[in-house]
Design a protein around this motif. Structure first.
Motif: not given
Length: 514
Positions: A1-21, A147-155
């Motif tokens: 049995m093949e390993l099947k993976l389900n994926r989730e997209t989680v957006p995150a805020a990233e700092t592009i610029y932080d400074g003083v002019q 994840a499913f198959g190949m006796n995979i365990q997930l936390k």
């Protein structure tokens, strides 16, 4: 049995610029013919404000306007005169890279100003303002959710994040004429005007936001007899903001900012200057965020096959927890002969605000300076407007543990009052409001990929179905299961455990699964 993976997209805020002019501020001004000569300078206020901004690719462009307001007394009398000038600047910032769904925060402040009278008709001003610039974008992070198959365990662990955000801005002009009461003298000249936008009430109506609020205005003007008069009033607004895609699943906030506030004197029907013509512009900034929760994998292993687990630290964008707090600050400003003969008005402004999380992890310490100002007549009968800076530090307790969080504070003065004691001491007090935004900075190690080697099975140290193990208090069952290549469910069922952490230490039966 093949390993099947389900994926989730989680957006995150990233700092592009932080400074003083920084921006230099200069003015060389010659009084027009209708203004009296300069006898004595009283006060200079500079107010920087951002009037507009835009992002194109990796470049941020913004418009900075500085209002310069100088008060002086002429030689021919004690009446206060005013000089109002504006300086506008267009500035650009190279962000380094383009931002996806950018959020921009621009906070201008006056750093320093020096002004002087070169002669009786000429004013010279040199100073600097600065703009704190913060640009954040959204970064999509793909993680394993199942994840499913190949006796995979997930936390797995739940992660709450800002799945979608919408920003909208609307500028609003408020125009209103106000007539003086019979007890107030005619207006000779408007000396100063200070505006503060209060909190906004919002309501969602058919995919649009209804925003209602008030702008508190404090005014100083010179009366017909030369005395300084103080007025305070509020201007109301009610506006509909078009926010495409918004519905009741979003959490919304509208932040009002004063862009400009201009008050001029106008004649009434009898030709007397008894009308105040108010023109105020405010910017309503709307931020709407929809939250979502996803189960993501924190760790993985196979009970049968060797596998390689790729991990990444993700920081999901969170909606801040907002706390509205208040406190009072008191200051001893003068005593004895230093107390002015007459005080027309007093006000205060916070500056240089800093925040930090308290040592107990459940409080925020706010510190900074509170600048007390007054319009008064000294013992020599001269109009004066001195400033007095007072340091403050206030600890605000919160109901939640905020250790490791990022905290920002918006500090404003609701009201400033004063009294002169029987001993001749001038005391001031300011009622201060604080809006605390607490951003959770918790990050989580997430599984981004799993690769299983099915060419060989794991080697065991013997042929057995159950193994004995001495567990310790509070030990995680997942760690035990991973060590012996078995499942969490099998250990919990065999030992009749109620939770995934051991309540007590002791002997455990570890069933081996395949």
């Amino acid at each position: 049995m093949e390993l099947k993976l389900n994926r989730e997209t989680v957006p995150a805020a990233e700092t592009i610029y932080d400074g003083v002019q920084e921006q230099a501020l200069e003015m060389d001004y010659i009084l027009p013919d209708y203004c009296p000569d300069i006898f004595r300078l009283i006060r200079c206020d500079t107010t920087p404000v951002i009037t507009d901004w835009s992002i194109s690719g990796d470049r941020l462009t913004y418009e900075l306007m500085c209002d310069i307001h100088i008060l002086y007394c002429g030689e021919e009398g004690s009446a206060v005169q005013s000089v109002d000038q504006h300086r506008s600047f267009t500035r650009t910032v190279e962000l380094g890279r383009a931002a996806d769904s950018p959020e921009v925060r621009l906070v201008p402040k006056t750093d320093h100003v020096n002004y002087r009278a070169v002669n009786k008709r000429r004013l010279d001003l040199r100073g600097a303002v600065s703009v704190k610039i913060s640009v954040t974008g959204q970064q999509e992070q793909e993680v394993i959710s199942d994840a499913f198959g190949m006796n995979i365990q997930l936390k797995k662990a739940p992660v709450k994040f800002a799945a979608q955000r919408i920003n909208a801005v609307k500028n609003v002009r408020i125009e209103e004429d106000m007539e003086l009461t019979p007890a107030q003298p005619d207006i000779s000249s408007v000396l100063s005007c200070r505006c503060r936008a209060g909190d906004c009430e919002i309501k969602l109506i058919s995919g649009k936001l209804l925003a209602k609020g008030e702008v508190q205005t404090e005014l100083l003007y010179s009366g017909s007899e030369g005395a300084v008069e103080h007025m305070s009033f509020s201007l109301s607004y009610s506006q509909i903001i078009d926010v495409e895609g918004i519905d009741d699943s979003f959490e919304c906030a509208v932040i009002p900012e004063v862009v400009s506030c201009n008050v001029t004197a106008a004649a009434d029907g009898d030709g007397n200057n008894r009308i105040l013509r108010c023109e105020t512009e405010i910017r309503l900034g709307c931020r709407a965020v929809k939250t979502s929760t996803a189960m993501i994998a924190e760790d993985a292993f196979s009970t049968v096959y060797p596998c390689n687990v790729e991990m990444s630290e993700i920081k999901a964008e969170q909606i801040p927890s907002v706390y509205d707090e208040s406190f009072r600050h008191s200051a001893r400003l003068a005593e004895g002969d230093a107390v002015p003969q007459t005080i027309y008005a007093m006000w205060s402004e916070p500056k240089n605000i800093n925040t930090r999380i308290g040592d107990d992890g459940r409080s925020v310490v706010i510190s900074g300076m509170l600048s007390y100002s007054m319009a008064a007549k000294d013992n020599a009968g001269m109009i004066v407007m001195p400033d007095r800076d007072e340091a403050f530090e206030e600890t605000i307790g919160l109901p939640d543990d905020i250790s490791g969080a990022y905290v920002s504070a918006e500090v404003s003065v609701k009201e400033t009052a004063y009294d002169i004691s029987a001993e001749g001491v001038l005391n001031a007090r300011a009622d201060i409001t604080v809006k605390l935004s607490v951003y959770s900075s918790d990050s989580i190690k997430a599984v981004t990929n799993i690769v299983i080697d099915d060419s060989a099975k794991k080697e065991r140290d013997g042929d057995y179905a159950i193994k004995l193990y001495f567990g310790i208090e509070n030990e995680n069952v997942w760690d035990i299961a991973k060590r012996y290549s078995t499942s969490v469910e099998a250990i919990m069922e065999e030992n009749e455990l109620s939770g995934e952490r051991l309540e007590n230490g002791g002997m455990l039966l570890i069933p081996i699964v395949s």
